[in-house]
Write a protein that holds these residues in place. Structure first.
Motif, PDB file in Angstrom:
ATOM      1  N   GLY A  93     -11.606  -1.270   5.010  1.00 41.34           N
ATOM      2  CA  GLY A  93     -11.107  -0.790   6.287  1.00 41.34           C
ATOM      3  C   GLY A  93      -9.667  -0.335   6.290  1.00 41.34           C
ATOM      4  O   GLY A  93      -9.218   0.300   7.246  1.00 41.34           O
ATOM      5  N   ARG A  94      -8.924  -0.656   5.221  1.00 38.90           N
ATOM      6  CA  ARG A  94      -7.526  -0.248   5.133  1.00 38.90           C
ATOM      7  C   ARG A  94      -7.408   0.965   4.222  1.00 38.90           C
ATOM      8  O   ARG A  94      -8.205   1.162   3.320  1.00 38.90           O
ATOM      9  CB  ARG A  94      -6.660  -1.395   4.610  1.00 38.90           C
ATOM     10  CG  ARG A  94      -6.615  -2.590   5.528  1.00 38.90           C
ATOM     11  CD  ARG A  94      -5.863  -3.751   4.892  1.00 38.90           C
ATOM     12  NE  ARG A  94      -4.533  -3.367   4.451  1.00 38.90           N
ATOM     13  CZ  ARG A  94      -4.118  -3.462   3.183  1.00 38.90           C
ATOM     14  NH1 ARG A  94      -4.932  -3.912   2.230  1.00 38.90           N
ATOM     15  NH2 ARG A  94      -2.890  -3.101   2.857  1.00 38.90           N
ATOM     16  N   VAL A  95      -6.372   1.760   4.456  1.00 41.86           N
ATOM     17  CA  VAL A  95      -6.200   2.985   3.680  1.00 41.86           C
ATOM     18  C   VAL A  95      -4.717   3.241   3.471  1.00 41.86           C
ATOM     19  O   VAL A  95      -3.879   2.830   4.284  1.00 41.86           O
ATOM     20  CB  VAL A  95      -6.865   4.182   4.402  1.00 41.86           C
ATOM     21  CG1 VAL A  95      -6.157   4.500   5.712  1.00 41.86           C
ATOM     22  CG2 VAL A  95      -6.929   5.410   3.516  1.00 41.86           C
ATOM     23  N   GLY A  96      -4.385   3.874   2.361  1.00 43.81           N
ATOM     24  CA  GLY A  96      -2.982   4.176   2.104  1.00 43.81           C
ATOM     25  C   GLY A  96      -2.846   5.244   1.048  1.00 43.81           C
ATOM     26  O   GLY A  96      -3.791   5.565   0.329  1.00 43.81           O
ATOM     27  N   THR A  97      -1.654   5.796   0.940  1.00 49.51           N
ATOM     28  CA  THR A  97      -1.358   6.782  -0.096  1.00 49.51           C
ATOM     29  C   THR A  97       0.091   6.606  -0.518  1.00 49.51           C
ATOM     30  O   THR A  97       0.682   5.542  -0.316  1.00 49.51           O
ATOM     31  CB  THR A  97      -1.663   8.216   0.374  1.00 49.51           C
ATOM     32  OG1 THR A  97      -1.475   9.130  -0.712  1.00 49.51           O
ATOM     33  CG2 THR A  97      -0.829   8.622   1.568  1.00 49.51           C
ATOM     34  N   TRP A  98       0.691   7.626  -1.137  1.00 47.87           N
ATOM     35  CA  TRP A  98       2.052   7.500  -1.651  1.00 47.87           C
ATOM     36  C   TRP A  98       3.094   7.471  -0.539  1.00 47.87           C
ATOM     37  O   TRP A  98       4.248   7.139  -0.788  1.00 47.87           O
ATOM     38  CB  TRP A  98       2.348   8.665  -2.588  1.00 47.87           C
ATOM     39  CG  TRP A  98       1.569   8.615  -3.856  1.00 47.87           C
ATOM     40  CD1 TRP A  98       1.387   7.527  -4.659  1.00 47.87           C
ATOM     41  CD2 TRP A  98       0.870   9.685  -4.484  1.00 47.87           C
ATOM     42  NE1 TRP A  98       0.608   7.858  -5.753  1.00 47.87           N
ATOM     43  CE2 TRP A  98       0.279   9.184  -5.666  1.00 47.87           C
ATOM     44  CE3 TRP A  98       0.668  11.024  -4.172  1.00 47.87           C
ATOM     45  CZ2 TRP A  98      -0.481   9.953  -6.530  1.00 47.87           C
ATOM     46  CZ3 TRP A  98      -0.085  11.800  -5.023  1.00 47.87           C
ATOM     47  CH2 TRP A  98      -0.649  11.268  -6.190  1.00 47.87           C
ATOM     48  N   ARG A  99       2.706   7.832   0.646  1.00 51.21           N
ATOM     49  CA  ARG A  99       3.664   7.950   1.740  1.00 51.21           C
ATOM     50  C   ARG A  99       2.975   7.555   3.038  1.00 51.21           C
ATOM     51  O   ARG A  99       1.763   7.352   3.073  1.00 51.21           O
ATOM     52  CB  ARG A  99       4.158   9.398   1.852  1.00 51.21           C
ATOM     53  CG  ARG A  99       3.032  10.395   2.106  1.00 51.21           C
ATOM     54  CD  ARG A  99       3.518  11.820   2.225  1.00 51.21           C
ATOM     55  NE  ARG A  99       2.422  12.757   2.402  1.00 51.21           N
ATOM     56  CZ  ARG A  99       1.812  13.013   3.564  1.00 51.21           C
ATOM     57  NH1 ARG A  99       2.198  12.375   4.667  1.00 51.21           N
ATOM     58  NH2 ARG A  99       0.831  13.890   3.635  1.00 51.21           N
ATOM     59  N   SER A 100       3.735   7.446   4.107  1.00 55.30           N
ATOM     60  CA  SER A 100       3.138   7.200   5.416  1.00 55.30           C
ATOM     61  C   SER A 100       2.384   8.443   5.868  1.00 55.30           C
ATOM     62  O   SER A 100       2.844   9.571   5.655  1.00 55.30           O
ATOM     63  CB  SER A 100       4.231   6.861   6.443  1.00 55.30           C
ATOM     64  OG  SER A 100       4.918   5.692   6.074  1.00 55.30           O
ATOM     65  N   ASP A 105      -3.968   7.369   9.270  1.00 60.96           N
ATOM     66  CA  ASP A 105      -3.967   6.256  10.214  1.00 60.96           C
ATOM     67  C   ASP A 105      -4.901   6.523  11.384  1.00 60.96           C
ATOM     68  O   ASP A 105      -5.401   5.580  12.011  1.00 60.96           O
ATOM     69  CB  ASP A 105      -2.550   6.011  10.743  1.00 60.96           C
ATOM     70  CG  ASP A 105      -1.605   5.471   9.664  1.00 60.96           C
ATOM     71  OD1 ASP A 105      -2.113   4.969   8.643  1.00 60.96           O
ATOM     72  OD2 ASP A 105      -0.382   5.579   9.852  1.00 60.96           O
ATOM     73  N   GLY A 106      -5.155   7.788  11.679  1.00 65.39           N
ATOM     74  CA  GLY A 106      -6.003   8.127  12.810  1.00 65.39           C
ATOM     75  C   GLY A 106      -7.488   8.137  12.518  1.00 65.39           C
ATOM     76  O   GLY A 106      -8.300   8.379  13.410  1.00 65.39           O
ATOM     77  N   VAL A 107      -7.877   7.883  11.253  1.00 67.11           N
ATOM     78  CA  VAL A 107      -9.290   7.877  10.881  1.00 67.11           C
ATOM     79  C   VAL A 107      -9.830   6.457  10.928  1.00 67.11           C
ATOM     80  O   VAL A 107      -9.241   5.537  10.352  1.00 67.11           O
ATOM     81  CB  VAL A 107      -9.486   8.449   9.462  1.00 67.11           C
ATOM     82  CG1 VAL A 107     -10.962   8.449   9.089  1.00 67.11           C
ATOM     83  CG2 VAL A 107      -8.924   9.858   9.379  1.00 67.11           C
TER      84      VAL A 107
END
Length: 247
Positions: A93-100, A105-107
């Motif tokens: 359920g969490r997601v991230g990449t190299w930057r904000s 965040d909206g998905v």
């Protein structure tokens, strides 16, 4: 195109596929899905028409998920891949990449694990010439410190995905022998205004050109892009980077 070129290229595509698979094994994300064109409802296939998905390992080997022609529209991870040009990681359920990223965040990814069994994943969107979008997904059905994997191997995974999908896209394209021409500055201007919904007469007024001159530039642009209609010309010009933001 020479037959020898094609005979040389497809083994390269196969080798690039093997490299993508190997990265999954090395990072604890052994399950793999790939598509060089998310807009194509058919499965990504090799030279002989065999789906790569049938050879790649996925969570449910009996599901034949690639036969679902609505998959790219229904898969939430692939929806996220449409929104960002960089790779990203997913875990429960969490997601991230190299930057904000406000886009990520909206998905809503809260149901991905429950629906698919994917506990962790790295997703690499691949934007290709002509407006084509592909993606490679490496996944696991058990907990993985995927943020750490991404930090250590994300760039290598992204590069491998680009190489594989770009090579496949070029050699599987039905018109791979056709290379779109370079538009002149005036042709690009006319196409950009056409993309904004302007008529030939309106474009002529904006650019101080006669309607016949506008028509001439648009006809040349369509021929260079290999387009038979105005709509297709705009689509191809956009995909090849000739249509930008109008001042």
């Amino acid at each position: 195109m020479a037959r020898g070129d094609e005979d040389h290229a497809w083994p390269q595509v196969e080798a690039l596929a093997d490299a993508v698979v190997a990265l999954g094994g090395a990072t604890g994300l052994p399950y793999l899905a790939a598509q060089s064109d998310l807009g194509d409802p058919g499965a990504m296939a090799d030279r002989d028409g065999r789906p790569f998905a049938a050879r790649f390992r996925w969570l449910d080997r009996d599901a034949d998920y690639w036969r679902n022609r609505r998959l790219a529209l229904e898969a939430t991870l692939l929806h996220a891949a449409r929104l960002i040009a960089e790779p990203f990681w997913y875990r429960e359920g969490r997601v991230g990449t190299w930057r904000s990223s406000g886009l990520l965040d909206g998905v809503d990814l809260s149901a991905v694990t429950a629906r698919t069994g994917v506990v962790a994943a790295v997703v690499a969107p691949v934007h290709l010439p002509g407006g084509r979008l592909g993606a490679v997904v490496w996944a696991a059905d058990t907990p993985v410190d995927v943020a750490a994997v991404f930090a250590q191997r994300g760039e290598a995974m992204f590069a491998a995905a680009i190489r594989f999908l770009a090579a496949h896209a070029e050699w599987s394209a039905p018109r791979r022998h056709f290379t779109p021409g370079q538009l002149s500055a005036r042709e690009a201007q006319c196409v950009r205004w056409a993309a904004a919904g302007k008529t030939n007469a309106e474009i002529g007024t904006i650019l101080t050109l006669s309607v016949s001159t506008v028509r001439f530039h648009l006809r040349n642009a369509a021929e260079k892009l290999g387009a038979a209609t105005r709509a297709r010309m705009i689509q191809l010009a956009t995909g090849h980077g000739f249509v930008g933001t109008l001042a």
